[in-house]
Design a protein around this motif. Sequence first.
Motif, mmCIF file in Angstrom:
data_model
loop_
_atom_site.group_PDB
_atom_site.id
_atom_site.type_symbol
_atom_site.label_atom_id
_atom_site.label_comp_id
_atom_site.label_asym_id
_atom_site.label_seq_id
_atom_site.Cartn_x
_atom_site.Cartn_y
_atom_site.Cartn_z
ATOM 1 N N GLY B 178 0.831 -1.206 0.000
ATOM 2 C CA GLY B 178 0.000 0.000 0.000
ATOM 3 C C GLY B 178 0.861 1.251 0.000
ATOM 4 O O GLY B 178 0.565 2.234 -0.681
ATOM 5 N N ARG B 180 3.637 1.681 -1.295
ATOM 6 C CA ARG B 180 4.234 1.923 -2.604
ATOM 7 C C ARG B 180 3.165 1.932 -3.697
ATOM 8 O O ARG B 180 3.407 1.528 -4.821
ATOM 9 C CB ARG B 180 5.317 0.877 -2.883
ATOM 10 N N LEU B 181 1.967 2.358 -3.304
ATOM 11 C CA LEU B 181 0.849 2.559 -4.222
ATOM 12 C C LEU B 181 0.383 1.275 -4.904
ATOM 13 O O LEU B 181 -0.164 1.312 -6.007
ATOM 14 C CB LEU B 181 1.193 3.610 -5.290
ATOM 15 N N HIS B 183 -2.052 -0.417 -4.140
ATOM 16 C CA HIS B 183 -3.513 -0.570 -4.072
ATOM 17 C C HIS B 183 -4.229 0.542 -4.824
ATOM 18 O O HIS B 183 -5.371 0.856 -4.527
ATOM 19 C CB HIS B 183 -3.989 -0.577 -2.619
ATOM 20 N N ARG B 184 -3.560 1.183 -5.784
ATOM 21 C CA ARG B 184 -4.133 2.385 -6.389
ATOM 22 C C ARG B 184 -5.453 2.136 -7.107
ATOM 23 O O ARG B 184 -6.364 2.924 -7.031
ATOM 24 C CB ARG B 184 -3.121 3.004 -7.350
ATOM 25 N N ASP B 185 -5.510 1.064 -7.833
ATOM 26 C CA ASP B 185 -6.791 0.733 -8.457
ATOM 27 C C ASP B 185 -7.029 -0.760 -8.319
ATOM 28 O O ASP B 185 -6.163 -1.484 -7.833
ATOM 29 C CB ASP B 185 -6.807 1.152 -9.936
ATOM 30 N N ARG B 188 -4.465 -3.161 -9.921
ATOM 31 C CA ARG B 188 -3.196 -3.211 -9.207
ATOM 32 C C ARG B 188 -3.364 -3.943 -7.869
ATOM 33 O O ARG B 188 -2.494 -4.659 -7.425
ATOM 34 C CB ARG B 188 -2.691 -1.793 -8.948
ATOM 35 N N ARG B 189 -4.519 -3.723 -7.224
ATOM 36 C CA ARG B 189 -4.770 -4.362 -5.940
ATOM 37 C C ARG B 189 -4.757 -5.882 -6.101
ATOM 38 O O ARG B 189 -4.171 -6.602 -5.290
ATOM 39 C CB ARG B 189 -6.122 -3.874 -5.405
ATOM 40 N N SER B 192 -1.220 -7.052 -6.667
ATOM 41 C CA SER B 192 -0.481 -7.021 -5.397
ATOM 42 C C SER B 192 -0.841 -8.220 -4.537
ATOM 43 O O SER B 192 0.023 -8.846 -3.926
ATOM 44 C CB SER B 192 -0.798 -5.741 -4.629
#
Lengths: 283, 256
Positions: B178, B180-181, B183-185, B188-189, B192
């Motif tokens: 999170g 390092r971004l 979970h941005r969309d 991507r979540r 991850s």
Amino acid sequence: MTLLHARGLTYVYPGGIHALSGLDLRIRAGRRLAILGPNGAGKTTLLLHLNGTLRPSSGEVLLGGETAGYSRAALSAWRRRVGLVLQDADDQLFAASVAEDVSFGPLNLGLDEDEAARRVDEALTALRIADLADRPTHMLSFGQKKRVAIAGAVAMRSELLLLDEPTAGLDHHGTKHLLAVLERLEASGTTLVFTTHDVDLAYAFADDVALFDGGAVLAQGAAAEILADEALLKAARLAVPLVLRIGLKARAAGLLRDGEALPRGKADALDLVERLLGEIRPG
Amino acid sequence: MVMSSVGGTRAGTMSPVDRAAHLNRWRHRSLTEKAVLALGMLALAIALPPFPAAPMVAVAMMTAALAGARVPVMVWLACAAGPLGFLLVGALSVIVRIGPGGLGLAPDGLMLAACLMARSMAGVTCLLFLALTTPTTDLIAGMRRLGLPVEIADIALLMYRFVFLLGDTALAMDAAQGARLGHRDSRRRLRSLGILIANLLPRAFERARRMEIGLAARGWNGEMRVLSRRTAISVPGLALVLAAEAAVAVIGVLAS
């Protein structure tokens, strides 16, 4: 008296990297030994050789003068004499509650339940965690877990206790508490050996230092001697402890009184500085 | 995963159920008393006609959990919410049926639904009582005494321990992703999450290997023997439990 003697230990990791190359180390009864080395020197690998977990590709470990074997029975006897506390306490704790966990070692020694229970109480009291006896092991703080892991080793009453980075991650208070506990433990007859990269800790707490880097012990001797050798320490990517440096400077400048010892801990160094300041500005 | 629970404490993944099980007032009552109470009442709720036995069991077990063992009401409600929601949906489908004239009430539907609800509710209160007053490790130890093979009990214990360790690792990794971004969309979540799960497996193996070293250093020879502090059974306590069950049984039969 030499409790344990590692002679010519060589160990090659799968992949060909030499972790130990012809290492010699002597552990003497009653002398607190710091195995001092930079990060990645292989301190943990060395400790795992000292309790028989890893077997060297060449060289041998002598226990009380006799070559230690690697049969099931020999290893069991080895671990009875040599205890080990890993750096991450979570690697050692498994049972439901603190008291149960500490009882694991004593029962493995074949003690009966009454004696095991006595050992548990004794170890918990020694580590000052008797109030945690019924706590589940996953409900403990970092420092508490550490103490429980040590209690588990203490309850086995080994003659030699190996500690891997015992103060790593502990705060000031936790470190002080732990060192006090270890001192008491030593008074009851256990020889302490610990690994660290912290020259200040090694200087303040150890009698002897074994400087370890590149798979070998570069030098082993009294802490104040080894740690004053700037060139030697530099070779191992380490530096002279600050407190010792202050003491050496004061002595070189002729500021120490006749027979006055070099300061060991921060408190000693502070006393020295205060005394010197007082002499400059009397009253 | 809830980011706020990551904090500095290593007890990050400890569930409220576990916490309640360890910290309730009846934590140190003997397992026998608690098991006889919960399983006995469960048997009554299933065996007897649902009215009035099932509501009596539910009230008795709620009282035992909330007033007796002082399990926090919010924890109890949070745990009960899941099964209750499931029950409500199930009961609705019993009440309603699709006939020739479209959607209608089933004959006896209300009565059936009430019986179903009462019985299931009673069952839920019994199991919740046991889960919220007795730590998992006590239950494993109890089953071992009842003849569960040592090996299985040991594996269950280690699994239980590893759930927390790996849970902590997963939480920390999730927080790091999170930060390092990661979970941005949603795309991507998901990615991850995949990476996290893939990384957890080798870590689990590594940890198991280190634990083996740790246990071997303490003289482990294949058996996980520890001294467990067994609480003596309190005779008045057990008598009270049996009396309550007898009362429910008698009233449940006579008043049905």
